[in-house]
Design a protein around this motif. Sequence first.
Motif, short mmCIF file in Angstrom:
data_model
loop_
_atom_site.label_atom_id
_atom_site.label_comp_id
_atom_site.label_asym_id
_atom_site.label_seq_id
_atom_site.Cartn_x
_atom_site.Cartn_y
_atom_site.Cartn_z
N GLN A 111 -1.67 -3.33 6.54
CA GLN A 111 -2.24 -2.37 5.59
C GLN A 111 -3.62 -1.88 6.04
N SER A 112 -4.33 -2.71 6.80
CA SER A 112 -5.64 -2.28 7.30
C SER A 112 -5.50 -1.18 8.35
N VAL A 113 -4.45 -1.23 9.16
CA VAL A 113 -4.31 -0.24 10.23
C VAL A 113 -3.59 1.02 9.76
N VAL A 114 -2.59 0.88 8.87
CA VAL A 114 -1.86 2.08 8.44
C VAL A 114 -2.69 2.93 7.49
N ARG A 115 -3.67 2.32 6.81
CA ARG A 115 -4.52 3.08 5.89
C ARG A 115 -5.79 3.59 6.54
N ASN A 116 -5.87 3.44 7.86
CA ASN A 116 -7.06 3.88 8.59
C ASN A 116 -6.64 4.94 9.61
N PRO A 117 -6.62 6.22 9.22
CA PRO A 117 -6.13 7.27 10.14
C PRO A 117 -7.03 7.50 11.36
N ASP A 118 -8.26 6.99 11.31
CA ASP A 118 -9.17 7.18 12.44
C ASP A 118 -8.98 6.12 13.52
N LEU A 119 -8.05 5.19 13.31
CA LEU A 119 -7.87 4.06 14.22
C LEU A 119 -6.49 4.14 14.86
N LYS A 120 -6.45 4.50 16.14
CA LYS A 120 -5.18 4.51 16.87
C LYS A 120 -4.82 3.07 17.23
N THR A 121 -3.70 2.60 16.68
CA THR A 121 -3.35 1.19 16.78
C THR A 121 -2.00 1.01 17.44
N LEU A 122 -1.92 0.06 18.35
CA LEU A 122 -0.65 -0.37 18.93
C LEU A 122 -0.28 -1.70 18.28
N ARG A 139 5.98 -0.13 1.48
CA ARG A 139 5.42 -0.70 0.25
C ARG A 139 3.92 -0.43 0.14
N LEU A 140 3.29 -0.16 1.27
CA LEU A 140 1.85 -0.02 1.31
C LEU A 140 1.38 1.42 1.26
N ILE A 141 2.15 2.35 1.87
CA ILE A 141 1.70 3.72 2.03
C ILE A 141 2.91 4.59 2.32
N ASP A 142 2.74 5.89 2.21
CA ASP A 142 3.80 6.82 2.59
C ASP A 142 3.93 6.80 4.12
N ALA A 143 4.96 6.13 4.61
CA ALA A 143 5.10 5.92 6.05
C ALA A 143 5.31 7.21 6.82
N ASP A 144 5.80 8.26 6.17
CA ASP A 144 6.03 9.52 6.87
C ASP A 144 4.74 10.21 7.29
N THR A 145 3.62 9.80 6.73
CA THR A 145 2.33 10.44 7.04
C THR A 145 1.53 9.65 8.07
N VAL A 146 2.09 8.53 8.56
CA VAL A 146 1.35 7.66 9.48
C VAL A 146 1.76 7.99 10.92
N ASP A 147 0.89 8.64 11.66
CA ASP A 147 1.13 8.96 13.06
C ASP A 147 0.21 8.18 14.01
N HIS A 148 -0.80 7.53 13.47
CA HIS A 148 -1.79 6.86 14.30
C HIS A 148 -1.42 5.41 14.62
N CYS A 149 -0.40 4.87 13.97
CA CYS A 149 0.01 3.48 14.19
C CYS A 149 1.31 3.49 15.01
N LEU A 271 -0.13 -8.02 -4.67
CA LEU A 271 0.64 -7.18 -5.57
C LEU A 271 1.88 -6.67 -4.86
N ARG A 272 2.72 -5.94 -5.56
CA ARG A 272 3.95 -5.43 -4.97
C ARG A 272 3.67 -4.40 -3.89
N ASN A 273 2.57 -3.68 -4.03
CA ASN A 273 2.23 -2.65 -3.05
C ASN A 273 1.17 -3.14 -2.06
N GLY A 274 1.07 -4.44 -1.85
CA GLY A 274 0.16 -4.97 -0.85
C GLY A 274 -0.94 -5.82 -1.45
N LEU A 275 -1.96 -6.04 -0.66
CA LEU A 275 -3.10 -6.86 -1.06
C LEU A 275 -4.21 -5.98 -1.62
#
Length: 460
Positions: A111-122, A139-149, A271-275
């Motif tokens: 959740q720390s990496v998918v919610r941080n669009p400024d961080l290109k993560t492998l 469960r944490l975020i709209d996965a269709d909008t995550v391009d940086h992870c 919680l159900r949607n993460g920490l």
Amino acid sequence: MAKSKTKTVYLCTECGADFPKWSGKCPSCGEWNTLKEYKVGSDEPGVRIRKDRLASDNYPTPLSEVSGESAPRMDLKDGELNRVLGGGLVRGSLVLIGGEPGIGKSTLILQSVVRNPDLKTLYVSGEESPGQIRLRAERLIDADTVDHCLLYSETQLDVILETAMEVMPDLLVLDSIQTMQSSRSDSSPGSPSQVRECTAQMLTFAKEYDIPVIIVGHITKDGSIAGPKIMEHLVDTVLRFEGDQNHQYRILRAMKNRFGNTSEIGLYEMLRNGLRQVVNPSEMLLTGNDSSLSGICIGVSVEGQRPLLLEIQALVSSAVYGTPQRSSTGSDLRRANMLLAVLEKRANFKLIQKDVFLNIAGGLYVTDTAIDLAILSAILSSSLDIPISRDICVTGEVGLSGEVRAVSHILPRIKEAAKIGFQTIIVPADNTKGLDLAELPIRVIPVSRVDEAFRTLFRS
């Protein structure tokens, strides 16, 4: 071509020392049956992880010419995680996070990496496929909008490093180190030699390319990080994610940190949607029960630089068996027994034929001795069956002579109690020297001995 030779040494899983031959007892730390066979890598160079550079780029530099600027940190968009790391993730650092299975280690990092669009993560996983990680991420975020992870399922460390050098991410995550395998060791994944070799290679990669690496590790049944002890010496930071799986609260602690304070903690709610970050931990740890119940006292503790108000619960009852029971959850039982002896000797309250049970609400384990006075007050409240007012809290360390000793960070403790809504706080008298009690936002009662505190708490 002659075959490359390998060298066999024996590695102690407790202290990390290695020896040329096996013995039942480690000559270094004295532990028994901890030496495991470890085959040192062959003469083959393996994957090249050092970047090409001139020799002059890396040359011994006088201390006076080294820049005194602190290492730049990366914001992980998580206030609790940033606090435990010392203000953010240092570039080129190697971070190891461990915890029980299912406690939420992977969820915390993901959740720390998918919610941080400024961080290109492998994000490399040896335990899950990209599809399984996608299900957790939804469960944490709209996965269709995550391009940086970038998700990558692989266990061969050589392939992972080659891929990382092609991608050049801002952050590399390995989940978990026990599933990784290096060609430099012939043993199976998860063995001490493999874990040691993989960690050493990741350390070299992080330092050479100035890319921070987060490693997820397993723990043993006694709560320590699984693998050889030298793995903890290699990494820059060791974090432990802990908590009771039957409760929703989780605690992140720094066991080692080269770039920050090891006494800081981070608090989360599962919680159900993460920490979810717990911004005000004192309200989390207090039940909010306004009824007059005996055996409850509010104590003020400090974890790192953060003051916490804790609900100390005690139950004193007649012993059913010949030997009275002593139980403590969330605090040291040996210190609790010492406090019981002080209560009997210095305050003349006989508990030798009583069962005493202690509990710190919220699932925290507290080592701060400033809760001594709160523990004694809760025990006495239960023994006398007299409730303590919910508008008063206490802090203070108790000595063997019954004196209330000064504690550190007294002003943050007082201000935290006032912020939560308490009207009175009992503090050690030595802590009030130099303080203007009239200007404080709460009524402060200084005490020098435990009997003075008891007269204030239980006066009619």
